[in-house]
Structures are given as C-alpha cells and as structure tokens.
Design a protein around this motif. Structure first.
Motif, PDB file in Angstrom:
ATOM      1  N   ALA A 458      -8.474  -1.297  46.728  1.00 34.22           N
ATOM      2  CA  ALA A 458      -9.423  -2.273  47.262  1.00 34.22           C
ATOM      3  C   ALA A 458      -8.965  -2.791  48.617  1.00 34.22           C
ATOM      4  CB  ALA A 458      -9.584  -3.432  46.273  1.00 34.22           C
ATOM      5  N   GLN A 464     -11.148  -7.974  52.663  1.00 31.89           N
ATOM      6  CA  GLN A 464     -12.039  -8.877  51.930  1.00 31.89           C
ATOM      7  C   GLN A 464     -12.427  -8.313  50.570  1.00 31.89           C
ATOM      8  OE1 GLN A 464     -15.346  -9.797  54.496  1.00 31.89           O
ATOM      9  NE2 GLN A 464     -14.108 -11.067  55.883  1.00 31.89           N
ATOM     10  N   ILE A 465     -12.534  -6.985  50.484  1.00 28.07           N
ATOM     11  CA  ILE A 465     -12.816  -6.379  49.178  1.00 28.07           C
ATOM     12  C   ILE A 465     -11.628  -6.607  48.252  1.00 28.07           C
ATOM     13  CG2 ILE A 465     -13.162  -4.179  47.983  1.00 28.07           C
ATOM     14  CD1 ILE A 465     -14.798  -3.248  50.356  1.00 28.07           C
ATOM     15  N   ASP A 467      -9.509  -9.139  48.381  1.00 28.39           N
ATOM     16  CA  ASP A 467      -9.460 -10.555  48.017  1.00 28.39           C
ATOM     17  C   ASP A 467     -10.442 -10.895  46.903  1.00 28.39           C
ATOM     18  OD1 ASP A 467      -7.503 -11.062  49.854  1.00 28.39           O
ATOM     19  OD2 ASP A 467      -8.833 -11.911  51.374  1.00 28.39           O
ATOM     20  N   SER A 468     -11.623 -10.256  46.919  1.00 28.82           N
ATOM     21  CA  SER A 468     -12.679 -10.615  45.959  1.00 28.82           C
ATOM     22  C   SER A 468     -12.750  -9.660  44.769  1.00 28.82           C
ATOM     23  CB  SER A 468     -14.041 -10.648  46.669  1.00 28.82           C
ATOM     24  OG  SER A 468     -14.313  -9.406  47.286  1.00 28.82           O
ATOM     25  N   CYS A 469     -11.750  -8.784  44.633  1.00 29.90           N
ATOM     26  CA  CYS A 469     -11.756  -7.809  43.538  1.00 29.90           C
ATOM     27  C   CYS A 469     -11.607  -8.516  42.181  1.00 29.90           C
ATOM     28  CB  CYS A 469     -10.619  -6.817  43.749  1.00 29.90           C
ATOM     29  SG  CYS A 469     -10.309  -5.719  42.362  1.00 29.90           S
ATOM     30  N   ILE A 493     -14.722  -0.377  43.019  1.00 29.60           N
ATOM     31  CA  ILE A 493     -14.198  -1.741  42.945  1.00 29.60           C
ATOM     32  C   ILE A 493     -15.345  -2.705  42.689  1.00 29.60           C
ATOM     33  CG2 ILE A 493     -12.979  -3.567  44.182  1.00 29.60           C
ATOM     34  CD1 ILE A 493     -11.240  -1.187  43.430  1.00 29.60           C
ATOM     35  N   THR A 495     -16.530  -6.591  42.734  1.00 31.28           N
ATOM     36  CA  THR A 495     -16.162  -7.824  43.419  1.00 31.28           C
ATOM     37  C   THR A 495     -17.022  -8.978  42.958  1.00 31.28           C
ATOM     38  OG1 THR A 495     -17.666  -7.356  45.268  1.00 31.28           O
ATOM     39  CG2 THR A 495     -15.410  -6.533  45.455  1.00 31.28           C
ATOM     40  N   ARG A 497     -18.475 -12.852  44.459  1.00 32.91           N
ATOM     41  CA  ARG A 497     -18.561 -13.758  45.596  1.00 32.91           C
ATOM     42  C   ARG A 497     -17.672 -14.973  45.341  1.00 32.91           C
ATOM     43  NH1 ARG A 497     -24.391 -15.368  47.810  1.00 32.91           N
ATOM     44  NH2 ARG A 497     -24.285 -13.107  48.210  1.00 32.91           N
TER      45      ARG A 497
END
Length: 771
Positions: A458, A464-465, A467-469, A493, A495, A497
C-alpha cells in the motif's frame, strides 16, 4: 588458474593488509569475450591518458574543459599528500579515470577531478561556477561532505552527509555515480590507512550504504568490488579461508570451465542462435560468504560457485538459448528466473537458470543469458544509459531520475524521518532488497523486498493509500495485513476515509518507506498528546496565579524558554522537560523575586497518606471547600490535577469532584445550586512532603495476544505508573478492548503513560476513558 579469479573491478585480490596496485574500472580475467572497456592501470593514467580515454567514446568531448579542471585540481591540492605518500592529485585523477571507464560525460569527468577541492582546499563554489558553469558546480556541491557540521556523533554526521547526497542525487543521478567512483578508489587504497578503527569504519560505511546504492542503480561491477574490499577489511579471516578454497578449486577445475564453455557455445549454435559468446566466472568471496550465512550451509553445499554468462544478439535468441540449455542438462528446481519479461527495479534484465552437468562431472552451475546491451546495463547500470540514451535528458542536459522510483522512495523517507539516525536506518531497509514482484488489480507491477506485506504494498503504491489502509485482498482472498506476499500475487488494498496508520504495523513492515511513515504518525500522535497536556497545565498555572496566560503572553516568553514555537513550548511542558511554574516565571520575571502573600482560602488538614481516590476525604489538595467537608473523586471521569473540575453537592455524601467535561454533569443541569466552584491547590501539591497519586482511567484497543497484558503493565511501570485495576470489556479473535486504572500524579503524568502505551507493540489505540 581459474578464469575470472577475482571477478571485480580492478586487479586480482591483494593479501590481507598487503599493498597492491589496483587496475582500472573493469572486470579482470574471463574466458571468452567481455564487452567491457579495456582495463587501464590507474597509476598509468595521466591527464593526457584521461583525455584519450574520453575521446575513445566521445570524439566531440570538450577536452579543453577537462584540461582546465585538471590544472585547477592540481594547483588546489599542490601541498597535499595521500596516506601512501603520493601527491593528492593522483586520487581525483584516478576517480576521473574510473568515470571515463564508465563512459561518462565531460561534466562528470570534471566533477571527478574537482570533487575534493571545495571540501579540502580554499576553493569556493562560486569560483567553480565561474570557471566551469553551474552544472559542474552543482555536481561538486552534491558530492561535497558536510565537514563543518557540529553534531553529536560520527553516526549522526554520516547520516547528515547521506541526507545531502540523497537530495543531490534526486536532482542529478551523476552525483551518486561520482560519489561511488570516489569511494571505490578510496577503498582500493584503504590498506594505506594506518588506524585500524578508521579502516573498519570506512569499510562498514561502504558495506552498509555505498555498495547497496551501487546495486540499486545497477552498477554491479562497482557493487561487487566495494563488497569484496569491505569484506577483506571487516572479515579478514573468513575472506582468507574462502580465497584458499577458491584457489584449490581453480587448480582442480580449469579444464572443466573451458570444456563447459565450448559445450554451451555448441548447443546454442546448433539451436539456431546466429552468434554466441560464452564466458565463465566464479562468485566473489563476499557473495559466497553471504550465501553461506543466509542459508546456514557449508562451502561444499553451494551450487553456483561456478557460473557462465551467455551473450546472444537479440531478446528472442535469449529464449532459444535457454531452451537449448534446458534440453541438454537437468534443471535445478526453483533456480529459473526471468528478469527479461520482469526486469529488476534498477533496469537489470537477464535469464538465470541452474542446471546439473552430466556424468561424470555432476557439478551444479548457474547460467545467465542476455544480450550485449543487457550485459552493459547489468554491469554499469545507470551509467550505461549515457551510451544508449535510454535515461533521457531534462533541462540543460541534466539526466532525468523520475524513472528511478527508489530515489523518490528515499526522498519520502527523508521527509518522514524525524532524526538523522532514523533516516539512515530506514534507508538501509530500503536498500537491502531481495525482491518479489506483485501486481495491482489494474496490472501495475510493484517490486517489493522479500517478506513484504500488504501494508508495504500500500505504501509503495502511494503514501496516502498506506495511511488509510484497513484491509487487503491477495489473489481475491481477504488476508491479514501481516501476510507475507509472494511473487506474482495480485494485491487489492481496501481503504477507509479518515483511516490512520496503526503503530502495530511497524512490527511487521519491511520497507523503509512504510516504517518511516508509520513512525512519523506515531510521533505526531505523541506530540499532539503532549501539546494538549502542556496547554492544560499552563492554563491551570496561570489561573492559579491570577495572571494572564494568553498566547500573546506565552509568545513573548518563547525566547527565554528556548522554544521556537508555541506548540514546542506546550510539548516541553507536556512531556515534563519544563515545569508550568518555570513558564509562568519566564512570562512574569517579577515573580522570581517577589514573595507570594498568603492565599485567602481555608487551610487544609495534613494528608494521612499519599493516595487519593474515590473514597478520599477533604484531605485532598483542593481550594474552594469549607473545612471538614467530606469530598470524593467521581468514579465516572477520574479527575486529575491539571483537569478543570467542579464540585457537586450530594445530600449526606458531601461533595463529589468531577471534570468540567464529565457527561454525568448533564443530569444536574436542573439544579445549578448544587454546583460548587473548586480548583486544585497546586501550591499545596508542590510543597507536599509526599507525592499525591490519583487514579486515571485509560481505554485501550490491543491485539489479542498472550503477552499483551504484560506489555500494558510493563509499559505503564516504565513510565512510573502503577496499574491498580484492569478489565477486558470486549474480546474478539484478533483484538480486545481493555479499561485500565493507573495511579498517576497528574494529567501530565497520565499523558506520558498514554504516549508510552501508544508506542508499544501490539497496541492499536489508546485514549483516556470518558464517562
């Protein structure tokens, strides 16, 4: 003698600690044709010889600029000597010779001649720019070390130098190539350095940083020689043992090498390959030692000490030759790798296979099949692109590095790492990569180090992907985030928000980029906790004094407290580096001289013990109460010194102390007469003969692991907190929710315990429990 005995740039290996005269920047003996440039001994290269070498591959080169660079370097280093007693100019001339052997451009050659002038002489960058232009000046600046940094350790200085190198090479990859040539010549002459600790420090730095960097830009010859020279210095006994075994094998196997070479040539020609060139070689001593260590096997168990390289005219011919080899010899299972259809991240392309020779030899060999152009890229990496024009050029002829994804990853590590040492650690993770190749659902190929997880994938796609995985599907199946990916896996992956990294991810990620990003988030969370705690402590301290504690007043005191920003001041107070009263006195210096008058509050009876809890009495350090009034701390919100508090009068029970934000207070909204304005007596707390402790409640979400409760209690203990109660309120297969009551001194102490728990392994979320 065994052909290709050294298989590295330069002359045959020297005995440990013995002087030697290194050769030029090409591999030594091999059987058959080697398309590399001819070797020229470094000591034989003069300025005229250097120019001849440059003209051999670039007839239109600006040789006048090279001559001027040589004269400036010779004049600047006129009074300096090398460790071996030779004039210093021999070093930059040798570096330029290595770069010429790699067929680099004129700007790189001039940089090689001038690379030490700014660092070691009185020459300044503006002078270089005036004489040689901005490109050469920028390259020299990128290679120059930060010698005047006043840092606390050699390792920190090393990290800072490397940070600068990463930034410079992100703008122009030639900075790294010149730096590698500089380090290569220094390693060739390392045996002249008398101090053992200095030799080992330089060798260790070369092995940890520069050899992997050479590998990442595909300069395999440079990488191999740097590793071997470092290995000779760091592990002389192991090196001598391996060399002795290789010498024995050379005597035993010279005829076998030539026989196999002729046999491979015949097989390929019979299969229809129009022309073929076969060379035989052996693995380097470091490569042999590394494989023995990694696999925990003996020298005799290695299957690819003997290797053959087959050069063919086209990509199609590579697969024809592969079929001929597989038809003639039994294939070793698991040893075939196709780096032509799936190149390595550094551009390396080749077919690798392992086969067993027929009786009576029964030896295992490795065969590499590639074209001449693939071979040049494999040996010289990025440097080969100057010949084949594959890298492209940007403005003013500056080579682009956007295709070099790993350089961008290093830049992200640089951005996310909080300290030089951390950057150096994460960079090493990024450089040492035995790769696997995975695919996104859209077919994008993502190279990752072996052992990588979906979280690493990720972050490789985008920060950012990562971080939000929140989850991952591998080959269509939902898999844990700690699952180890394999070659060819398709990874999707999932994710959310507003999702954030989990501190527990740091325990299983293997890429430096992912680790740096996760650590940055954890550090930011700790900082936020300290900011909140510090702000609350200062508000209480100023209110207790009856003084203005606004941000304008605090900003005026920043300089005296040596804090660059207001947030840094809050952090210093929140983590205990500064006391609230120190800040009050910095904002109002007159308080340091003036004695404080008596407070107009009833005196409090002496405490009977250090602990205060929900069953306490009016012995608490509070102001705003009458004498002898029974007082209790509320069990719903567990107020602590540093919290805003209010008192609620309860008939027959005295006064219950709540935090100002406690939700229980809503039930008393219809009876405002029961509210009493009270506060902590910070002076009494400060002058108390015994430390007063209170109970703070923490809510924790942690992995459902056998050791997690020990982790919680041990972490709290390390931060001077004592767990007095623990309750598991929800337990699932992979996680559990826990409420912990911890004895602490005040809000700041509780914040310290929370910060410590957030950084502990296996703990996903830590918050102060709310009513």
């Amino acid at each position: 003698m065994w052909p290709g005995a050294d298989d590295r740039i330069g002359a045959p290996g020297r005995p440990s600690r013995a002087p030697r005269a290194p050769d030029g920047p090409v591999i030594g003996q091999t059987v058959g044709h080697d398309p590399s440039p001819p070797a020229v001994p470094e000591r034989a290269i003069s300025c005229a010889g250097l120019i001849r070498r440059v003209r051999s591959y670039d007839p239109n080169a600006d040789t006048a600029l090279i001559e001027r660079a040589f004269e400036v370097a010779r004049a600047s280093h006129a009074d300096q000597k090398r460790d071996n007693g030779e004039p210093y100019i021999t070093h930059p001339l040798a570096v330029a010779g290595i770069l010429a052997g790699l067929r680099l451009d004129v700007a790189s050659i001039c940089t090689g001649l001038l690379h030490d002038t700014v660092e070691d002489t009185g020459l300044k960058l503006p002078q270089l720019e005036a004489q040689f232009g901005p490109t050469v000046a920028a390259l020299v600046d990128g290679v120059t070390k930060l010698t005047r940094l006043e840092l606390q350790s050699d390792r920190t200085k090393q990290a800072e130098n490397f940070r600068k190198l990463v930034l410079a090479m992100s703008r122009d990859i030639r900075v790294l190539i010149v730096k590698l040539a500089d380090r290569l010549h220094n390693m060739r002459t390392l045996h002249y350095v008398k101090a053992l600790d200095r030799r080992q420090r330089i060798a260790g730095e070369t092995m940890d940083i520069y050899a992997p960097l050479a590998g990442r830009i595909g300069m395999d010859k440079v990488k191999t020689e740097l590793q071997n020279l470092s290995f000779q210095e760091l592990e002389p006994e192991h090196n001598a043992t391996i060399q002795a075994r290789l010498n024995y094998l050379r005597g035993q196997g010279a005829d076998v090498i030539e026989e196999v070479r002729r046999e491979l040539t015949r097989l390929c020609l019979e299969a229809g390959v129009p022309s073929v060139e076969v060379t035989g070689r052996e693995k380097s001593s470091f490569s042999i030692w590394e494989k023995m260590q990694r696999r925990s096997i003996a020298f005799e168990q290695l299957s690819d000490i003997m290797a053959f390289r087959v050069l063919v005219p086209s990509k199609e011919s590579c697969y024809i030759a592969l079929g001929a080899v597989h038809s003639a010899y039994p294939v070793i299972t698991g040893r075939f790798k196709d780096y032509i259809s799936t190149p390595k991240a550094n551009g390396y392309q080749s077919l690798h296979t392992g086969v067993t020779l027929r009786e009576p030899r029964n030896q295992k060999i490795e065969v590499q099949i590639r074209t001449a152009e693939m071979h040049d890229v494999a040996e010289n990496g990025v440097a080969a692109h100057w010949s084949y024009k594959g890298l492209g050029e940007g403005e003013e002829g500056t080579p682009k590095v956007k295709r070099l994804r790993w350089v961008q990853d290093l830049l992200e590590i640089l951005e996310n790492s909080q300290a030089p040492d951390e950057f150096l650690e994460n960079t090493k993770l990024e450089l040492y990569q035995d790769q696997v190749f995975c695919f996104s659902p859209k077919g994008q190929l993502i190279p990752l180090p072996r052992g990588a997880t979906p979280v690493d994938f990720a972050y490789a796609v985008h920060s950012q992907i990562g971080d939000s995985c929140v989850g991952a599907k591998v080959n269509g199946r939902l898999m844990p985030l700690r699952h180890e990916l394999q070659n060819g896996d398709q990874v999707e992956i999932m994710t959310a928000r507003g999702g954030t990294p989990s501190p527990s991810w740091e325990r299983f990620v293997v890429t430096g980029k992912a680790r740096a990003r996760i650590r940055r988030y954890v550090t930011a969370q700790q900082r936020e906790t300290h900011v909140d705690a510090g702000r609350a402590s200062l508000a209480k301290a100023f209110r207790q004094e009856g003084l203005d504690g606004s941000e304008k007043v605090l900003e005026a005191a920043l300089k005296g407290m040596k804090c660059p920003t207001l947030a840094d001041l809050y952090v210093s107070v929140g983590n205990g580096n500064l006391g609230p009263r120190e800040v009050v006195q910095a904002a109002y210096p007159e308080l340091r001289q003036a004695g404080r008058g008596p407070r107009m509050i009833p005196s409090l009876p002496p405490r009977s013990g250090p602990r205060q809890d929900a069953a306490g009495t009016s012995g608490m350090s509070l102001v705003g109460l009458g004498s002898g009034v029974a007082t209790h701390f509320a069990g719903c919100c567990h107020p602590l010194p540093g919290d805003r508090i209010v008192g609620i009068v309860a008939t027959g029970k005295g006064i219950t102390v709540h935090t100002a934000g406690c939700q229980t207070l809503e039930s008393f909204a219809a009876t405002p007469e029961r509210f009493i304005d009270i506060d902590w007596d910070y002076d009494a707390i400060a002058r108390g003969s015994k430390v007063e402790t209170h109970v703070g409640r923490i809510s924790v979400i942690a992995a459902n692991e056998p050791s997690i409760l020990a982790t919680l209690t041990n972490t709290a203990s390390r931060h001077d907190g004592s767990v007095v109660n623990l309750k598991i309120v929800n337990r699932q297969l992979d996680f559990m929710e826990i409420l912990i009551d911890v004895e602490v001194r005040d809000l700041r102490h509780l914040s310290s315990v929370i910060a410590g728990l957030r950084s502990a392994g296996g703990i996903t979320q830590v918050e102060r429990a709310k009513a």
